[in-house]
Design a protein around this motif. Structure first.
Motif, mmCIF file in Angstrom:
data_model
loop_
_atom_site.group_PDB
_atom_site.id
_atom_site.type_symbol
_atom_site.label_atom_id
_atom_site.label_comp_id
_atom_site.label_asym_id
_atom_site.label_seq_id
_atom_site.Cartn_x
_atom_site.Cartn_y
_atom_site.Cartn_z
ATOM 1 N N THR A 175 -17.731 -57.780 13.012
ATOM 2 C CA THR A 175 -16.451 -58.299 12.413
ATOM 3 C C THR A 175 -16.776 -59.711 12.625
ATOM 4 O O THR A 175 -17.084 -60.418 13.747
ATOM 5 C CB THR A 175 -14.999 -58.110 12.930
ATOM 6 O OG1 THR A 175 -15.254 -58.091 14.420
ATOM 7 C CG2 THR A 175 -14.854 -56.373 12.795
ATOM 8 N N THR A 176 -16.374 -60.591 11.591
ATOM 9 C CA THR A 176 -16.437 -62.019 11.694
ATOM 10 C C THR A 176 -15.056 -62.685 11.376
ATOM 11 O O THR A 176 -14.456 -62.132 10.251
ATOM 12 C CB THR A 176 -17.686 -62.628 10.982
ATOM 13 O OG1 THR A 176 -17.515 -63.953 10.536
ATOM 14 C CG2 THR A 176 -17.890 -61.969 9.537
ATOM 15 N N LEU A 180 -10.113 -64.319 14.943
ATOM 16 C CA LEU A 180 -9.975 -62.918 15.397
ATOM 17 C C LEU A 180 -10.093 -63.267 17.167
ATOM 18 O O LEU A 180 -10.807 -63.605 17.555
ATOM 19 C CB LEU A 180 -11.383 -62.197 15.177
ATOM 20 C CG LEU A 180 -11.243 -61.828 13.559
ATOM 21 C CD1 LEU A 180 -12.437 -61.042 13.199
ATOM 22 C CD2 LEU A 180 -9.863 -61.187 12.911
ATOM 23 N N ILE A 192 -5.246 -63.628 15.314
ATOM 24 C CA ILE A 192 -4.750 -62.369 15.008
ATOM 25 C C ILE A 192 -5.792 -61.512 15.600
ATOM 26 O O ILE A 192 -6.862 -61.923 15.860
ATOM 27 C CB ILE A 192 -4.694 -61.871 13.541
ATOM 28 C CG1 ILE A 192 -5.981 -61.842 12.595
ATOM 29 C CG2 ILE A 192 -3.359 -62.583 12.780
ATOM 30 C CD1 ILE A 192 -6.002 -61.395 11.328
ATOM 31 N N ARG A 193 -5.391 -60.305 15.955
ATOM 32 C CA ARG A 193 -6.203 -59.172 16.550
ATOM 33 C C ARG A 193 -7.099 -58.473 15.864
ATOM 34 O O ARG A 193 -6.781 -58.586 14.605
ATOM 35 C CB ARG A 193 -5.343 -58.161 17.514
ATOM 36 C CG ARG A 193 -4.538 -58.806 18.482
ATOM 37 C CD ARG A 193 -3.944 -57.618 19.474
ATOM 38 N NE ARG A 193 -3.154 -58.243 20.453
ATOM 39 C CZ ARG A 193 -1.863 -58.267 20.478
ATOM 40 N NH1 ARG A 193 -1.167 -57.896 19.428
ATOM 41 N NH2 ARG A 193 -1.109 -58.738 21.459
ATOM 42 N N ASP A 194 -8.264 -58.389 15.997
ATOM 43 C CA ASP A 194 -9.324 -57.868 15.306
ATOM 44 C C ASP A 194 -9.005 -56.203 15.215
ATOM 45 O O ASP A 194 -8.851 -55.334 16.040
ATOM 46 C CB ASP A 194 -10.711 -57.837 15.930
ATOM 47 C CG ASP A 194 -11.682 -57.055 15.536
ATOM 48 O OD1 ASP A 194 -11.462 -56.477 14.078
ATOM 49 O OD2 ASP A 194 -12.567 -56.446 16.096
ATOM 50 N N SER A 195 -8.440 -55.729 13.930
ATOM 51 C CA SER A 195 -8.274 -54.515 13.737
ATOM 52 C C SER A 195 -9.257 -53.858 12.618
ATOM 53 O O SER A 195 -9.414 -52.778 13.052
ATOM 54 C CB SER A 195 -6.865 -54.363 13.052
ATOM 55 O OG SER A 195 -6.700 -54.947 11.675
ATOM 56 N N ASN A 196 -10.087 -54.381 12.238
ATOM 57 C CA ASN A 196 -11.177 -53.722 11.431
ATOM 58 C C ASN A 196 -12.226 -53.252 12.067
ATOM 59 O O ASN A 196 -12.631 -51.952 11.986
ATOM 60 C CB ASN A 196 -11.837 -54.940 10.401
ATOM 61 C CG ASN A 196 -11.034 -55.208 9.487
ATOM 62 O OD1 ASN A 196 -10.021 -54.555 8.996
ATOM 63 N ND2 ASN A 196 -10.879 -56.535 8.722
ATOM 64 N N PRO A 289 -14.627 -56.457 2.936
ATOM 65 C CA PRO A 289 -13.654 -57.375 3.063
ATOM 66 C C PRO A 289 -13.102 -57.420 4.108
ATOM 67 O O PRO A 289 -12.966 -56.378 4.834
ATOM 68 C CB PRO A 289 -12.582 -56.768 1.758
ATOM 69 C CG PRO A 289 -13.412 -56.150 1.072
ATOM 70 C CD PRO A 289 -14.443 -55.411 1.843
ATOM 71 N N GLY A 290 -12.650 -58.671 4.649
ATOM 72 C CA GLY A 290 -11.722 -58.772 6.032
ATOM 73 C C GLY A 290 -10.339 -58.143 5.834
ATOM 74 O O GLY A 290 -9.847 -57.595 6.744
ATOM 75 N N ASN A 291 -9.749 -58.280 4.624
ATOM 76 C CA ASN A 291 -8.350 -57.623 4.504
ATOM 77 C C ASN A 291 -8.508 -56.413 4.823
ATOM 78 O O ASN A 291 -9.420 -55.296 4.339
ATOM 79 C CB ASN A 291 -7.873 -58.079 2.974
ATOM 80 C CG ASN A 291 -7.047 -56.820 2.380
ATOM 81 O OD1 ASN A 291 -6.735 -56.115 2.980
ATOM 82 N ND2 ASN A 291 -7.220 -56.900 1.120
ATOM 83 N N PRO A 292 -7.851 -55.707 5.897
ATOM 84 C CA PRO A 292 -7.501 -54.560 6.542
ATOM 85 C C PRO A 292 -7.810 -53.308 5.304
ATOM 86 O O PRO A 292 -8.611 -52.333 5.523
ATOM 87 C CB PRO A 292 -6.765 -54.235 7.338
ATOM 88 C CG PRO A 292 -6.373 -55.834 7.824
ATOM 89 C CD PRO A 292 -6.595 -56.610 6.607
HETATM 90 P P1 AMP Z 1 -11.938 -62.687 5.067
HETATM 91 O O1 AMP Z 1 -12.386 -61.430 4.240
HETATM 92 O O2 AMP Z 1 -12.635 -63.024 5.990
HETATM 93 O O3 AMP Z 1 -11.621 -63.736 3.898
HETATM 94 O O4 AMP Z 1 -10.635 -61.917 5.508
HETATM 95 C C1 AMP Z 1 -9.642 -61.601 4.677
HETATM 96 C C2 AMP Z 1 -8.103 -61.712 5.271
HETATM 97 O O5 AMP Z 1 -8.374 -60.354 6.423
HETATM 98 C C3 AMP Z 1 -7.605 -62.718 6.442
HETATM 99 O O6 AMP Z 1 -6.386 -62.775 6.508
HETATM 100 C C4 AMP Z 1 -8.363 -62.340 7.755
HETATM 101 O O7 AMP Z 1 -7.700 -63.193 8.580
HETATM 102 C C5 AMP Z 1 -8.113 -61.007 7.622
HETATM 103 N N1 AMP Z 1 -8.948 -60.440 8.522
HETATM 104 C C6 AMP Z 1 -10.545 -60.564 8.408
HETATM 105 N N2 AMP Z 1 -11.226 -59.893 9.657
HETATM 106 C C7 AMP Z 1 -10.109 -59.182 10.059
HETATM 107 C C8 AMP Z 1 -10.175 -58.313 11.281
HETATM 108 N N3 AMP Z 1 -11.427 -57.949 11.904
HETATM 109 N N4 AMP Z 1 -9.150 -57.529 11.831
HETATM 110 C C9 AMP Z 1 -7.848 -57.880 11.073
HETATM 111 N N5 AMP Z 1 -7.857 -58.713 9.812
HETATM 112 C C10 AMP Z 1 -8.935 -59.363 9.743
#
Ligand code: AMP
Ligand code: MG
Length: 393
Positions: A175-176, A180, A192-196, A289-292
């Protein structure tokens, strides 16, 4: 932009089944077998009594005759079923020579050492003859069978302790995101906490896969690259976050520097548009995608497909059902809406659980499926038919 159908086709074209390996029987459950299972002996190996009762000759029907012996399951005795005598036998016992039928205990009248037999006895009743279920050398399960608990029973029956099967892929989770914080560490006001990471590990666990490598890295090219390069021995690498167009989204670049070929990037779907798939030799890498929810959909629809294909298994089916609430599609992309699917009156009923945004996992956590709403779809009235996929088969 690539459609979700085209993206899934690229997954199926890119992924090959892993090479079969030998597994102890107890580890093979749920895998696809890569060799036939054969019987090492006839089954049953002897004429087996199917009921507790008496081994008899058919000619003795209607007579009262003496019981001259007893055969418990697993016991061998020197006895013959002759006319005018019978032998008490238990289920699973080996019928003595001369036995023509087994009469159920409940169908005789026992009078001390004699039994009164019923007036009708059919030849062969309640006896499973040797080899009636299968013959020595016979193929019981062909290669390419998913090893179920019943297949395990078949293997145990024929003394098979090791089986050749297609393994499940090994998976690395990265996870990046510099925002996080690991679960268990107090997040700062802007973290925010890492939920992914935990979600992806749980999705893998649902498919029988333990994660042996997982890490969280900040949004720095070298860190993403190092994490990916540390995962070279894994069949599948999942990197969540940093795959979009932000200044600090380094995943596409890191994958190119790693030497992977990008198979696709961006899919016309909601949620999860920035999805990326790459390949290096036999390794498959996904930028999720980071979006959960986008991350969840990316796993549900594409990573799960890669896991099944690597394991030599077919893809999960989709179904159709009726929505129980109006849907107003807003997206010009295919919209995957979390939903609760339930079986009711011989049909699937679908309760959409759209949530407040495509990042809202809280509404979605009550879901068990995704509705597949095509792009530019009109409103779907209550009772309208839609395609959907279940989170679990
Ligand atoms: P990104 O795809 O990195 O642009 O992230 C999109 C959204 O997902 C942002 O609001 C991030 O903060 C959130 N996000 C990214 N990684 C994680 C994760 N591991 N756990 C929870 N939310 C995340
Ligand atoms: Mg990010």
């Amino acid at each position: 932009m690539l459609t979700p159908e085209a993206a899934l086709s690229l997954v199926t074209e890119s992924v090959r089944p892993l090479s079969p390996r030998r597994f102890p029987r107890h580890e093979a459950l749920g895998l696809m077998s890569a060799e036939p299972i054969r019987a090492d002996r006839n089954y049953p190996p002897f004429p087996r009594a199917m009921m507790d009762g008496y081994a008899v000759r058919v000619a003795d029907a209607g007579r009262t005759i003496p019981v001259v012996g007893e055969i418990a399951a697993g016991r061998q005795i020197e006895a013959v079923t002759g006319e005018g005598t019978c032998i008490e036998i238990m289920t699973g016992g080996c019928c003595p020579p001369g036995t023509e039928a087994v009469v159920q205990k409940e169908h005789v009248r026992r009078e001390e050492s004699n039994v009164a037999l019923p007036a009708e006895i059919s030849p062969g009743q309640h006896i499973a003859p040797p080899a009636s279920e299968c013959c020595e050398g016979e193929e019981v399960l062909p290669s390419g069978t998913i090893i179920s608990p019943l297949a395990v029973a078949a293997m145990a029956t024929f003394g098979i302790e090791i089986v050749t099967a297609i393994p499940r892929p090994s998976i690395a989770i990265i996870t990046t995101g510099s925002e996080l914080a690991a679960v268990g560490v107090k997040p700062s006001p802007v973290q925010i906490r890492d939920s992914n990471g935990p979600m992806l590990a749980a999705l893998a666990a649902e498919r029988g896969i333990d994660i042996s490598f997982s890490m969280t890295v900040p949004d720095r090219l070298e860190d993403v690259l190092t994490a990916v390069a540390t995962s070279t021995d894994k069949d599948l690498v999942l990197i969540a976050g940093g795959v979009s167009v932000g200044t600090y989204d380094f995943v596409p670049r890191a994958l190119k520097e790693y030497g992977a070929e990008i198979v696709f990037h961006r899919v016309a779907q909601k949620p999860g548009k920035p999805l990326l798939m790459a390949r290096k030799d036999n390794q498959i890498l996904f930028g999720l995608p980071g979006n959960p929810l986008g991350c969840h959909l990316g796993f549900h629809r594409y990573v799960a497909a890669a896991i099944y294909l690597m394991g030599g298994k077919p893809l999960s089916p989709t179904y159709t059902g009726r929505v129980i609430q109006l849907i107003r599609p807003k997206s010009g992309r295919t919209h995957f809406i979390p939903a609760q699917a339930f079986w009711q009156d011989g049909d699937w009923s679908l309760q959409p659980l759209p949530g407040v945004s495509s990042a809202d996992v809280f509404h979605a956590s009550k879901a068990n499926s995704y509705l597949h709403i095509p792009p530019s779809c009109e409103d779907i009235a209550e009772g309208g038919v839609v395609e959907f996929s279940l989170f679990r088969d």
